[in-house]
Write a protein that holds these residues in place. Structure first.
Motif, short mmCIF file in Angstrom:
data_model
loop_
_atom_site.label_atom_id
_atom_site.label_comp_id
_atom_site.label_asym_id
_atom_site.label_seq_id
_atom_site.Cartn_x
_atom_site.Cartn_y
_atom_site.Cartn_z
N ASP A 282 16.14 26.93 53.73
CA ASP A 282 17.26 26.60 54.62
C ASP A 282 18.43 27.57 54.49
O ASP A 282 19.54 27.28 54.91
CB ASP A 282 17.74 25.18 54.36
CG ASP A 282 18.15 24.97 52.90
OD1 ASP A 282 17.85 25.86 52.07
OD2 ASP A 282 18.77 23.93 52.60
N GLY A 283 18.21 28.72 53.90
CA GLY A 283 19.27 29.70 53.71
C GLY A 283 19.08 30.43 52.40
O GLY A 283 18.20 31.28 52.27
N GLY A 284 19.90 30.10 51.40
CA GLY A 284 19.73 30.74 50.10
C GLY A 284 20.90 30.49 49.18
O GLY A 284 21.86 29.77 49.51
N LEU A 285 20.84 31.10 48.00
CA LEU A 285 21.90 31.00 47.01
C LEU A 285 22.55 32.37 46.82
O LEU A 285 21.88 33.40 46.90
CB LEU A 285 21.34 30.53 45.66
CG LEU A 285 20.73 29.13 45.59
CD1 LEU A 285 20.19 28.87 44.19
CD2 LEU A 285 21.76 28.06 45.98
N LEU A 286 23.85 32.34 46.56
CA LEU A 286 24.58 33.54 46.19
C LEU A 286 25.06 33.38 44.76
O LEU A 286 25.73 32.39 44.43
CB LEU A 286 25.79 33.76 47.11
CG LEU A 286 26.80 34.82 46.65
CD1 LEU A 286 26.20 36.22 46.73
CD2 LEU A 286 28.10 34.74 47.45
N GLU A 287 24.74 34.33 43.90
CA GLU A 287 25.25 34.35 42.54
C GLU A 287 26.05 35.63 42.36
O GLU A 287 25.56 36.73 42.65
CB GLU A 287 24.10 34.28 41.53
CG GLU A 287 23.34 32.96 41.58
CD GLU A 287 22.22 32.89 40.56
OE1 GLU A 287 21.90 33.95 39.95
OE2 GLU A 287 21.64 31.80 40.39
N ILE A 288 27.28 35.47 41.89
CA ILE A 288 28.18 36.62 41.83
C ILE A 288 29.24 36.39 40.75
O ILE A 288 29.68 35.26 40.53
CB ILE A 288 28.86 36.83 43.21
CG1 ILE A 288 29.70 38.09 43.25
CG2 ILE A 288 29.68 35.62 43.60
CD1 ILE A 288 30.24 38.40 44.64
N GLN A 289 29.61 37.45 40.06
CA GLN A 289 30.73 37.39 39.12
C GLN A 289 31.93 37.99 39.83
O GLN A 289 31.92 39.15 40.24
CB GLN A 289 30.42 38.18 37.84
CG GLN A 289 31.45 37.96 36.75
CD GLN A 289 31.07 38.61 35.44
OE1 GLN A 289 31.19 39.82 35.30
NE2 GLN A 289 30.60 37.80 34.48
N ILE A 290 32.99 37.18 39.97
CA ILE A 290 34.12 37.57 40.80
C ILE A 290 35.39 36.91 40.29
O ILE A 290 35.34 35.84 39.66
CB ILE A 290 33.85 37.17 42.28
CG1 ILE A 290 34.83 37.83 43.23
CG2 ILE A 290 33.82 35.66 42.44
CD1 ILE A 290 34.45 37.68 44.70
N ARG A 291 36.54 37.54 40.53
CA ARG A 291 37.81 36.97 40.08
C ARG A 291 38.20 35.76 40.93
O ARG A 291 38.01 35.75 42.14
CB ARG A 291 38.92 38.02 40.14
CG ARG A 291 38.85 39.03 39.02
CD ARG A 291 40.15 39.83 38.94
NE ARG A 291 40.11 40.76 37.82
CZ ARG A 291 39.66 42.00 37.89
NH1 ARG A 291 39.21 42.45 39.04
NH2 ARG A 291 39.65 42.78 36.84
N ASP A 292 38.79 34.78 40.28
CA ASP A 292 39.31 33.60 40.96
C ASP A 292 40.67 33.96 41.56
O ASP A 292 41.71 33.78 40.95
CB ASP A 292 39.44 32.45 39.96
CG ASP A 292 40.02 31.19 40.59
OD1 ASP A 292 40.19 31.18 41.82
OD2 ASP A 292 40.32 30.24 39.85
N SER A 293 40.65 34.46 42.78
CA SER A 293 41.87 34.95 43.43
C SER A 293 42.18 34.13 44.68
O SER A 293 41.36 33.34 45.16
CB SER A 293 41.69 36.42 43.83
OG SER A 293 40.68 36.53 44.81
N TRP A 294 43.38 34.35 45.21
CA TRP A 294 43.74 33.74 46.48
C TRP A 294 42.75 34.14 47.57
O TRP A 294 42.34 33.31 48.38
CB TRP A 294 45.14 34.18 46.90
CG TRP A 294 46.26 33.60 46.10
CD1 TRP A 294 46.16 32.79 45.00
CD2 TRP A 294 47.66 33.78 46.34
NE1 TRP A 294 47.40 32.47 44.53
CE2 TRP A 294 48.35 33.05 45.33
CE3 TRP A 294 48.39 34.47 47.28
CZ2 TRP A 294 49.73 33.02 45.26
CZ3 TRP A 294 49.77 34.44 47.22
CH2 TRP A 294 50.43 33.72 46.22
#
Length: 330
Positions: A282-294
């Motif tokens: 039904d789509g997929g998953l995104l896994e990512i390391q990213i800053r918690d920003s505005w």
């Protein structure tokens, strides 16, 4: 330098154009004449005046008549470099102009405006229906850039160039009235349609730096002979940090559930180079390391119809709380 033949009008005109500054108040006729004489040309003020009037009819130069003696200068964005443009280059500059006017303040656009107008003039004389062949379409709902006072912006740039401190009056969003204090300018940074000055306060601890929105300065005065403290400042490290993202320094391991539409979009245009997409029925998953920003929060909220935060749990709860609060307003 040997005396130059008075009949060598072309070279004299060329040197005269090279002598003109890129902005008012400009160079006076007497100053221009003395410049030519120093190069070996036997000329006088009246001849220089006639030359300037003739050149004004065919070149992008202007006369500042706000006070005497009058000053001559290049129109904004032109300068003494006069390269020819072919139609392809002119189209590129026209397109660039349309893009820049939505990204940079008017005080910065002045640097490019002469070249862009030169390109558009050349295109208008070409029978190619060019205005119906190139254009700009904004991807997102954008902001109109804030007004930026030209004089204040010039003071900020000059302080940076000379590595000098500035006395400012600054109106922050959090304070009801503007405050006076001293800053040590370190860098100018464009972020979207806004321009920020990265600077230290006079009493900064541990080399701390902060961004100041350039359009919120009410006044700026360069402090002569007072050098700015640039100790240990590296712009790249500053940009790589959370400073301009207005978030937390540490990245989070984010996992999102995507519908089919968003999965295809992020496959074509990744959020970052290190993202991982896992296809599902039904789509997929995104896994990512990213800053918690505005920016991350606003992106997720704007795509909430297509994405669901799975991990980390505290971030899922944070987004859920915002969405539930917003839903109550409807």
């Amino acid at each position: 330098m040997p005396k130059t033949d008075n009949r060598d009008t072309l070279l004299r005109h060329w040197h005269l154009l090279k002598a003109l500054p890129g902005k008012p108040p400009g160079i006076t006729t007497r100053e221009a004449t003395n410049y030519l004489r120093d190069l070996g040309y036997s000329t006088d003020i009246r001849t220089t005046q006639r030359d300037l009037v003739k050149l004004k009819s065919v070149m992008a130069i202007a006369c500042n008549k706000k006070g005497k003696p009058y000053g001559w200068y290049w129109q904004p964005g032109m300068g003494g470099d006069i390269p020819a443009l072919d139609i392809s280059d002119a189209l590129t500059l026209h397109l660039l102009g349309n893009r820049l006017q939505n990204l940079v303040p008017e005080s910065m656009m002045r640097v490019f405006s002469g070249r862009i107008e030169q390109a558009r003039k050349q295109l208008s004389e070409h029978r190619g229906n060019w205005h119906n062949k190139v254009g700009i379409s904004e991807e997102n709902l954008g902001y109109v850039g804030p007004a930026l006072d030209n004089d204040i912006f010039e003071q900020l740039k000059q302080a940076l160039i000379d590595n000098l401190q500035i006395q400012v009056k600054y109106q922050s969003l959090q304070e009801p009235v503007a405050k006076d204090f001293i800053l040590h300018p370190l860098a100018l940074v464009l972020r979207g349609v806004r321009t920020y000055l990265i600077a230290r306060t006079h009493d900064a601890q541990n080399d701390e730096v902060m961004p100041y929105a350039a359009h919120r300065f009410k006044s700026v005065r360069v402090l002569k002979n007072k050098k700015a403290n640039r100790k240990n400042f590296k712009l790249k490290e500053c940009l790589d940090s959370d400073l301009m993202q207005f978030g937390v320094a540490e990245p989070i391991d984010l996992q999102l559930k995507l519908d089919q539409v968003m999965f295809k979009i992020l496959k074509e245009t990744p959020l970052t180079k290190n993202q991982k997409l896992i296809p599902q029925q039904d789509g997929g998953l995104l896994e990512i390391q990213i800053r918690d920003s505005w920016s991350l929060k606003w992106w997720i909220l704007s795509k909430s119809e297509h994405v669901e935060v799975l991990k980390p749990l505290h971030y899922r709860r944070k987004i859920a709380g915002i969405l539930m609060s917003a839903a109550k307003k409807y």
